[in-house]
Write an enzyme that holds these catalytic residues in place. Structure first.
Site, short mmCIF file in Angstrom:
data_model
loop_
_atom_site.label_atom_id
_atom_site.label_comp_id
_atom_site.label_asym_id
_atom_site.label_seq_id
_atom_site.Cartn_x
_atom_site.Cartn_y
_atom_site.Cartn_z
N ASP A 88 -18.18 13.07 54.76
CA ASP A 88 -19.12 11.95 54.70
C ASP A 88 -18.40 10.71 55.19
OD1 ASP A 88 -21.28 10.32 54.07
OD2 ASP A 88 -20.72 10.12 51.98
N ASP A 105 -24.98 5.59 66.53
CA ASP A 105 -25.12 6.86 67.24
C ASP A 105 -23.85 7.21 67.99
OD1 ASP A 105 -27.70 7.01 66.29
OD2 ASP A 105 -28.67 6.58 68.22
N GLU A 131 -24.85 10.55 58.10
CA GLU A 131 -23.44 10.52 58.51
C GLU A 131 -22.64 11.62 57.84
OE1 GLU A 131 -23.75 8.18 54.75
OE2 GLU A 131 -25.00 8.39 56.50
#
Length: 189
Positions: A88, A105, A131
C-alpha cells in the site's frame, strides 16, 4: 430429340443441383463456424480486458482469489511454498490532491513497473485497488519473504518518482505478507 434433350437436362439438373446445394450448405456451415470462433475470441479478449487494469496493465482484484487458489493447490501438490505480499502506497491521496490525477496515475504506472522488476515471471502482480497491490509468489520460503518485502520497499523508497517538469516525489509504502502453508509441518491444515 426434344425428349432426349429434356431428359438430358433433367439428368444434369438432378445430378448437379444436389452438388451445388451441398457445396452452398458446406460453405455456409464453414462461415458459421468461423464466425462462432471469431465471436468466442472476441469474448475472450473482452473478458481479459475487463480483468485487467487499463492504467497499469496488471490483473485486477477479481482474479486474485482464483490465482491464490491455483498457487496454494500447486504448493501443496509440489511441496512448495507461496508468499502473498500486500503493498500500500503511503499518503497517496496527497499526490492526487497536490499534483493532480495525471501525476497520481504516473506514480501508479511507475510502481507497477518497479514491482515487475522485483518479482519473477511466474509470480502474480495484481492491482488490488487505488494505490494497493497484491503479489502472489511461487516457491518463496518463509525466510525469504522478509528479503522480498525489503526489496519491494527499497524499489519504491530509494528512487524518486518523476512527475515531469522537473518535479520529483518521494514515496513510501506499507507492506504485509503471509506465507503458505501457514503451518509448514501440516500443509493441508
Amino acid at each position: 430429340a426434344t425428349s432426349v434433350a429434356g431428359w438430358a437436362t433433367l439428368l444434369v439438373a438432378t445430378s448437379v443441383m444436389p452438388v451445388m446445394v451441398f457445396s452452398a450448405i458446406s460453405a455456409y456451415q464453414k462461415t458459421i463456424v468461423e464466425l462462432l470462433h471469431e465471436v468466442q475470441a472476441q469474448r475472450d479478449q473482452i473478458a481479459e480486458q475487463a480483468a485487467r487494469d487499463s492504467l497499469t496493465g496488471l490483473p485486477l482484484s477479481t482474479l486474485a482469489n482464483d490465482r491464490l487458489q491455483m498457487k496454494m493447490h500447486a504448493a501443496v501438490r509440489n511441496r512448495r511454498k507461496v508468499a502473498v505480499c500486500f503493498v500500500d502506497l503511503n499518503g497517496f491521496k496527497r499526490v492526487n490532491d497536490t499534483h493532480g490525477h495525471a501525476a497520481g496515475d504516473a506514480v501508479l504506472v511507475e510502481v507497477s513497473q518497479r514491482l515487475r522488476q522485483v518479482f519473477r515471471e511466474g509470480d502474480y502482480l495484481i492491482r488490488w485497488g487505488g494505490e494497493e497491490f497484491l503479489i502472489i509468489t511461487r516457491s518463496t520460503a518463509r525466510e525469504d519473504a522478509y528479503m522480498l518485502a525489503e526489496r519491494v520497499r527499497s524499489r519504491i523508497v530509494d528512487d524518486d518518482f518523476d512527475l515531469g517538469d522537473g518535479v520529483t516525489l518521494k514515496k513510501s509504502c506499507s507492506i504485509g505478507f503471509a506465507c503458505f502453508p501457514f503451518i509448514p509441518q501440516a500443509p493441508r491444515a
